[in-house]
Scaffold this active site. Structure first.
Site: not given
Ligand code: UD1
Length: 414
Positions: A22-23, A116, A121, A303, A395
């Site tokens: 994903k990242n 999230c 952030r 994570d 997600r």
């Protein structure tokens, strides 16, 4: 709102192929804008964050097509339309369109990114770097606006190795006049993947690690690229294997990217075997591990903190976790407690006093990795659990529930 019903206590056993990261795919999808051409991306996970990125690309005028795990993106007709909060609010990585739009069109407008809720952030480091390149950045209450008729290279030292800021600045630097040297970059493997993708599209980038030198003004073209394996997906399944006293083999992984996680599992008594692209885990009874401190790569990844905590909740002994990346990343703790976990948490520390068995409960996922942690806890617990708000997990985990069922989990999707 989806939910999983889980009857816990079944050891997970079997083999699972890990999907693309994903990242990595999210920044690369944003980067396709820079090329103005056709990009073919293999090994793209089918997760809702990727769907959101594709919606943004289409909204900007790009053409997208999926065939299995391959995505074809044509960004030739892209235009720098303001991206609304209905799209950016769904994921943090939407901020990466700022660097790519600015680089290609000299302007980028987007609503604040969501993602999230892990504490504050801010995007100050992204803006600091872009301003250093000469961009005019305005932040109104609901919109980020960046403009520049000519971005300038130079040397930029990030005060903290932010993953997103490093990626945004890399994207913007490809369009600068002259070279840009980025210092104190984040070194996450996903950034290496973005660099490799940009290189395959004609960018000239030297260095790998905390200092990157980007040659500005190279004309980029479309390219074909395969996304690296998702180390966080792998870490979550390893934690599930350890928590359920199971025996798993994960294929399509890069064990080297998971060293900080596998080191913790080994300390906890798991038997691990690794090959070039697989990891096998066997666990009889997890023991406490202490201290675990989250840190930028190659430290223990934030994570993986929640999934590992879920496994340690029924380990023998007391574990301590220090969360040093985000200011509010213990959102899963109240739900773990409801399942019988003995955990005390303050802002940055959690003390986990392992219990012999968690018990099933009805809980709600609060975020992506925290939600995965609750599933892991439920899989190891005695009795039945209901994990609500599974959209969070969708997600970032392709086929999470079917994969777990394939490993023997007694799970039903509501
Ligand atoms: C990325 C990952 C996320 C991971 C995180 C840390 C993606 C899509 N997401 O998120 O899964 O948990 O890296 O490894 O790749 N910060 C600032 N100012 C900024 C930017 C960041 O103060 O301008 C702070 C953040 O609030 C946070 C820390 O820096 O406390 C780390 O953030 P960052 O590395 O930027 O993470 P993300 O890119 O958001």
């Amino acid at each position: 709102m989806g939910a999983y019903w889980i009857e816990g206590g079944v050891p997970l056993r079997g083999e699972l192929a890990i999907h693309g990261a994903k990242n990595s795919v999210l920044p690369i999808l944003a980067a396709t804008i820079l090329t103005g051409g056709c990009c073919v991306l293999h090994n793209c996970p089918r997760i809702s964050d990727v769907e959101t990125a594709l919606q943004i690309l289409e909204y900007l005028g790009c053409k997208t097509k999926r065939e299995g795990s391959t995505l074809c993106i044509d960004t030739y007709e892209a235009v720098p339309r303001p991206i609304p909060v209905s799209m950016t609010g769904r994921m943090r990585a939407a901020i990466l369109f700022m660097g790519s739009l600015l680089a290609r069109f000299g302007q980028a407008y987007l609503a604040y990114p969501g993602g999230c809720a892990l504490g504050e952030r801010p995007v100050d480091l992204h803006l600091l770097g872009l301003r250093h390149m000469g961009a005019h950045c305005d932040c109104t209450e609901d919109c980020l606006c960046c403009k520049s008729s000519c971005l300038e290279g130079g040397t930029i030292a990030l005060p903290f190795p932010s993953v997103g800021a490093t990626e945004n600045l890399l994207l913007a630097a490809t369009a600068c006049k002259g070279d840009t040297v980025l210092c104190n970059c984040a070194c996450e493997p996903e950034i290496g993947d973005l660099v490799d993708f940009l290189r395959c599209c004609g960018a000239q980038i030297c260095g790998k690690g905390s200092v990157l030198q980007i040659r500005g003004g190279c004309s980029l073209h479309g390219g074909e690229f395969s996304i690296m394996p998702d180390r966080m997906e792998a870490a979550s399944y390893l934690a599930a294997g350890a928590a359920t006293k199971g025996e798993l083999t994960l294929t399509h992984v890069c064990p080297h990217h998971l060293e900080a996680v596998t080191a913790v599992l080994r300390k906890g008594g798991c038997e691990l075997r690794e090959g070039k692209d697989y990891i096998s885990l066997r666990c009889e009874q997890l023991r406490a591990v202490s201290p675990i401190r989250t840190a930028p790569y190659n430290g223990f990844p934030t994570d993986a903190q929640a999934p590992i905590m879920a496994a340690l909740a029924s380990a023998k002994g007391i574990s301590v976790i220090e969360e040093r990346i985000f200011s509010n990343r213990f959102l899963h703790v109240p739900a773990l407690r409801k399942m019988g976990a003995r955990i005390r948490a303050s802002r940055h520390y959690a003390i986990i006093d392992g219990v012999s068995r968690l018990c099933g409960a009805e809980v709600e996922a609060t975020d992506l990795r925290g939600g995965a942690a609750l599933v892991i806890a439920a899989l190891s617990a005695q009795g039945r659990s209901r994990i609500g708000t599974t959209e969070h997990m969708e997600r970032g985990y392709e086929d999470f529930a079917p994969n777990l069922m394939g490993l023997g989990a007694k799970l039903r999707m509501e």
